[in-house]
Structure formats: structure tokens, C-alpha cells
Design an enzyme around this catalytic site. Structure first.
Site, mmCIF file in Angstrom:
data_model
loop_
_atom_site.group_PDB
_atom_site.id
_atom_site.type_symbol
_atom_site.label_atom_id
_atom_site.label_comp_id
_atom_site.label_asym_id
_atom_site.label_seq_id
_atom_site.Cartn_x
_atom_site.Cartn_y
_atom_site.Cartn_z
ATOM 1 N N HIS A 46 0.837 -1.204 0.000
ATOM 2 C CA HIS A 46 0.000 0.000 0.000
ATOM 3 C C HIS A 46 0.865 1.244 0.000
ATOM 4 C CE1 HIS A 46 1.133 -0.455 4.209
ATOM 5 N NE2 HIS A 46 0.798 0.820 4.395
ATOM 6 N N ASP B 248 0.598 4.957 2.131
ATOM 7 C CA ASP B 248 -0.165 5.416 3.287
ATOM 8 C C ASP B 248 -1.255 6.436 2.932
ATOM 9 O OD1 ASP B 248 1.213 3.811 5.015
ATOM 10 O OD2 ASP B 248 2.736 5.329 5.456
ATOM 11 N N HIS C 221 4.817 0.072 0.168
ATOM 12 C CA HIS C 221 5.505 -0.741 1.169
ATOM 13 C C HIS C 221 4.548 -1.759 1.786
ATOM 14 C CE1 HIS C 221 3.596 2.497 3.443
ATOM 15 N NE2 HIS C 221 3.616 1.718 4.493
ATOM 16 N N ARG D 118 5.570 5.808 14.709
ATOM 17 C CA ARG D 118 5.360 6.293 13.331
ATOM 18 C C ARG D 118 4.832 7.731 13.310
ATOM 19 N NH1 ARG D 118 1.303 2.889 9.865
ATOM 20 N NH2 ARG D 118 -0.241 4.228 10.827
#
Ligand code: SIN
Length: 281
Positions: A105, A107, A256, A272
Site C-alpha cells: 500500500h 499510506d 511498502h 510512526r
């Protein structure tokens, strides 16, 4: 110590040495880091010791913080900008998002203005017999575009795919109220990178549910073909984490996925942050 940029040798990615991210960065050093980031799509720094406020401050140098909806449930106490990605449970409650990003995907592609990039700081990395687990793979969407046959490039240029938040299967499914915040959006299948001008394929299996002006069956076949093309081995860099790594990826130039090859009692804890981007063009 002078900054050193060492390409991984794969289609994307570079290690940056000679930088301590716990210290203030002068403008020239930051500019060199940002150039490497744009050029390589994925950059990483080993052996870092950054606090949550330092990570947030470093992220902010690349753009305003983008708040991820899952941070509302799993953020670092006192740092709402940082989402915890983890398989760990404490007092019967998960401390972070489990199995985040296990399928290929980019983000928040389901938003009208997807983020420029994402930063992951490795706090705890699982290992078995000294072998690290929980790698992350990155695929160069720019190299994938360049490698397409000319006839296919002409066929897809100018087309727009429909992205839907509900398309992706998640270990912690969103609530109806969360889903309602993200109605389907369309983005060009071929995006021009806002900083480098490189064209990048922007299509993935789960999030893309159709292509404007195309019959559903034909669209599904084309999405699957392009999505599978992006993640061919020739376009991939696989990052083997060490705790103390701080890595960032570009959400236009790269897709990723996180490899889920570990489970408790092996712990993986990542912090993150995400930086705001622009409307894909
Ligand atoms: C993500 O997709 O943000 C998670 C990546 C990872 O945990 O390796």
C-alpha cells in the site's frame, strides 16, 4: 562528522551516515537529507536515540504533521503526533496497531491529499536466534512506471482510479464512524512526483476499487496487473530492522508492506509519524 549517503544498490533506498538526529540539524545538513529522500524514495539512519518530541520536530521539517486516524486510539502518551505500531499487549490492551500495513500500500491513499511521507523509528525489533524478523519491503513506483511498455503507458496515462478506505482488510477494522470520514476519492494512476517530477505508478490492489470510465471487470484486471507489476522483485528494497533505526519513505515514489513473520512473545514496537503532502497530480 560529514554526512554520507550510501545507496542500497536496490531500485530505491539509501542509508545516511554521519547524522545524529537527537542534535539540532543545520540547514545545509537538512537540505542534503531532503535531497537524498527525494532522490532515493527511502532513507534510513542507524543507531539513533531520539525522544518522541525529537522525532516530531524532525518530521515537521519535511512538512506539517499529518494525523492518522489510528493515532486517536494508539498514540504515544503525551505525543499525539506519534502512532504506535506494535504487536504488544499490556494489561490486556494492545499498545499499538497490530499487523499494520501487511499488504502492499501507500499510506492514506484513500484521502484527498495523501501524506508526503512516513517515518518509522524502531524501538524494539523481534529476532529469533539472532535473526531479525518483521522486515519492511519497499517497491519503487517510479522504477515500475519506467519499466512499463510504451503502449501500456499510453493506455493508462490520464486515467484516474477510485480509492476506498474500506477496501483494505485490517486487523483492527475501522468503526462505521471512522469509515464515514473517508468517502471514496479518485487519484491519477500515474502521479508526477511533486519534488522530482518523476512519474510514479499509484495503484494498489486493496485500496483501488475501480477506474473511472472503465467497466468494473476490466478495471479490476488492470488494477491487479499494475499492482502486481509495481511489486516485482526488480523494484524492491527489503529493510532488515535494527532497534535504533529511523527510516522514512516517500508515499508517491514507493509502496511498502510489513512482513508479519513474528508473534508474541517476540515484541515489535515502532513509532510512526507522517508528514502532510499535496493533492496528487
Ligand atoms: C506501515 O505500513 O505503516 C507499517 C510498516 C511496518 O510496520 O513495517
Amino acid at each position: 562528522m560529514a554526512i554520507e549517503i550510501i545507496p542500497t544498490g536496490a531500485a530505491l533506498g539509501a542509508e545516511i551516515r554521519g547524522v545524529d538526529l537527537a542534535q539540532p540539524l543545520d540547514d545545509a545538513t537538512f537540505a542534503a537529507i531532503e535531497r537524498a529522500y527525494d532522490e532515493h524514495g527511502v532513507i534510513f539512519f542507524r543507531g539513533q536515540h531520539v525522544t518522541p518530541p525529537q522525532q516530531v520536530a524532525f518530521t515537521r521539517r519535511f512538512g506539517e504533521i499529518e494525523f492518522n486516524i489510528f493515532g486517536e486510539r494508539w498514540s504515544v502518551p503525551g505525543s499525539p503526533e506519534i502512532v504506535v505500531v506494535s504487536n504488544v499487549t499490556e494489561d490486556g490492551r494492545p499498545i499499538g496497531i497490530r499487523r499494520a500495513g501487511e499488504n502492499w500500500h501507500s499510506d492514506m491513499c484513500y484521502t484527498a491529499r495523501p501524506p508526503r511521507g512516513t517515518m518509522l523509528y524502531a524501538r524494539e525489533i523481534p529476532d529469533l536466534f539472532g535473526l531479525p524478523l518483521g522486515d519492511t519491503e519497499f517497491a519503487s513506483a517510479a522504477a515500475a512506471w519506467s519499466a512499463l511498455p510504451q503502449a501500456l503507458k499510453e493506455r493508462i496515462e490520464g486515467r484516474r482510479a477510485v480509492f476506498d478506505f474500506r477496501g483494505r482488510k485490517r486487523a483492527f477494522p475501522p468503526t462505521q464512524a471512522e469509515s464515514d470520514r473517508y468517502p471514496p476519492v479518485t487519484h491519477p494512476i500515474v502521479r508526477r512526483h511533486p519534488h522530482t517530477g518523476r512519474e510514479c505508478l499509484y495503484v494498489m490492489r486493496d485500496d483501488c476499487i475501480g477506474i473511472e470510465g472503465m467497466e468494473p471487470e476490466a478495471a479490476e484486471t488492470l488494477i491487479a496487473a499494475l499492482a502486481d507489476h509495481v511489486v516485482k522483485p526488480a523494484f524492491i528494497y527489503r529493510h532488515q530492522w535494527r532497534s535504533g533505526d529511523l527510516l522514512m519513505w516517500d508515499n508517491c515514489a514507493a509502496q511498502h508492506r510489513a512482513i508479519q513473520d513474528y508473534d508474541l512473545p517476540l515484541r515489535r514496537v515502532m513509532h510512526r509519524t507522517t508528514m502532510g503532502g499535496s493533492v496528487p497530480a
